[in-house]
Design a protein around this motif. Structure first.
Motif, PDB file in Angstrom:
ATOM      1  N   UNK A 155      65.877  75.973 -26.941  1.00 55.17           N
ATOM      2  CA  UNK A 155      67.348  76.564 -27.351  1.00 55.17           C
ATOM      3  C   UNK A 155      67.255  77.935 -28.201  1.00 55.17           C
ATOM      4  N   UNK A 156      65.905  78.545 -27.971  1.00 51.48           N
ATOM      5  CA  UNK A 156      66.049  80.131 -28.659  1.00 51.48           C
ATOM      6  C   UNK A 156      66.992  80.597 -27.638  1.00 51.48           C
ATOM      7  N   UNK A 157      67.111  80.434 -26.562  1.00 50.87           N
ATOM      8  CA  UNK A 157      68.276  81.041 -25.684  1.00 50.87           C
ATOM      9  C   UNK A 157      69.126  79.721 -24.982  1.00 50.87           C
ATOM     10  N   UNK A 158      70.359  79.590 -25.432  1.00 51.98           N
ATOM     11  CA  UNK A 158      71.122  78.543 -24.696  1.00 51.98           C
ATOM     12  C   UNK A 158      71.236  78.656 -23.355  1.00 51.98           C
ATOM     13  N   UNK A 159      71.584  79.797 -23.047  1.00 53.58           N
ATOM     14  CA  UNK A 159      71.601  80.483 -21.486  1.00 53.58           C
ATOM     15  C   UNK A 159      71.478  81.828 -21.421  1.00 53.58           C
ATOM     16  N   UNK A 160      71.624  82.501 -20.314  1.00 56.27           N
ATOM     17  CA  UNK A 160      71.305  83.839 -20.226  1.00 56.27           C
ATOM     18  C   UNK A 160      72.461  84.822 -20.771  1.00 56.27           C
ATOM     19  N   UNK A 161      73.560  84.298 -21.015  1.00 54.78           N
ATOM     20  CA  UNK A 161      74.759  85.142 -21.447  1.00 54.78           C
ATOM     21  C   UNK A 161      75.421  84.240 -23.106  1.00 54.78           C
ATOM     22  N   UNK A 162      74.349  84.179 -23.820  1.00 53.78           N
ATOM     23  CA  UNK A 162      74.865  83.296 -25.082  1.00 53.78           C
ATOM     24  C   UNK A 162      75.149  84.045 -26.145  1.00 53.78           C
TER      25      UNK A 162
END
Length: 217
Positions: free
Chosen positions: A160-167
């Motif tokens: 969850x450093x990144x939730x998704x690619x457009x977070x």
């Protein structure tokens, strides 16, 4: 003279397989329905599972592994990026594996092993190929797996450093330490060709080549 044999160029050692793409769907009452991405790294001497999904995934997880010819007993390492239940829900399927949950590394029946993740040092699993990097912020003890030399280049399985690619508009609200997580995000973007986020499909990192030259001009 005998003709020279063709030069053998070795292919990538490890392959990255996202067994289940994570998701997070908010509800109108403030609830959300979510599960984390589950990623298999295989092909080399280690077989690594990054995150295990929530406990509701347990009946399906062995079958997801089996589609790639892997059984739970084949998994040598389980890396859980952080301790939330949608990422750490099925650890007991892998009692024979080395288990890393955030900054806790164990092997066998409760043997906990030292490492330097909490001090900022990576945990090397396979030199030159696989290592675990500390990436705090979403939680204090958050880690990401870095796989180099894959068919996709350097792949960071980032939890969850990144939730998704457009977070960009939402990750801070889910972060324990947003400024720390912002630094972790920057470090991962700088090294990765592809990022596997915690709650969405993998995405390729696009670097703006020449941006500095344009600004200087």
């Amino acid at each position: 003279r005998a003709p020279l044999a063709p030069l053998a160029i070795p292919g990538p050692l490890y392959s990255i397989r996202v067994l289940r793409v994570g998701y997070n769907s908010p509800g109108p009452d403030g609830s959300s329905r979510a599960d984390g991405s589950v990623t298999l790294i295989c092909g080399g001497p280690l077989t690594v599972l990054v995150d295990t999904g929530g406990p509701w995934l347990r009946p399906r997880l062995p079958g997801l592994l089996a589609t790639h010819g892997v059984s739970p007993s084949d998994v040598t390492h389980v890396v859980v990026t952080h301790g939330h239940s949608d990422h750490a829900g099925n650890l007991n399927l892998f009692p024979e594996a080395a288990l890393l949950v955030g900054f806790d590394l164990s092997k066998g029946e409760g043997l906990y092993l030292p490492h330097g993740l909490a001090e900022g040092a990576p945990l090397v699993l396979h030199p030159g190929h696989l290592e675990v990097a500390p990436t705090p912020g979403h939680t204090r003890a958050h880690v990401s797996l870095v796989a180099t030399g894959t068919e996709m280049g350097t792949v960071v399985v980032a939890g969850d450093v990144f939730e998704h690619g457009e977070d960009e508009e939402e990750w801070e609200a889910l972060s324990e330490e947003p400024e720390t997580q912002r630094r972790s995000r920057g470090l991962m973007v700088a090294m990765a060709d592809v990022i596997v986020p915690g709650h969405g499909p993998p995405f390729r990192v696009v670097r703006e080549w020449g941006k500095e030259e344009e600004e200087e001009g």
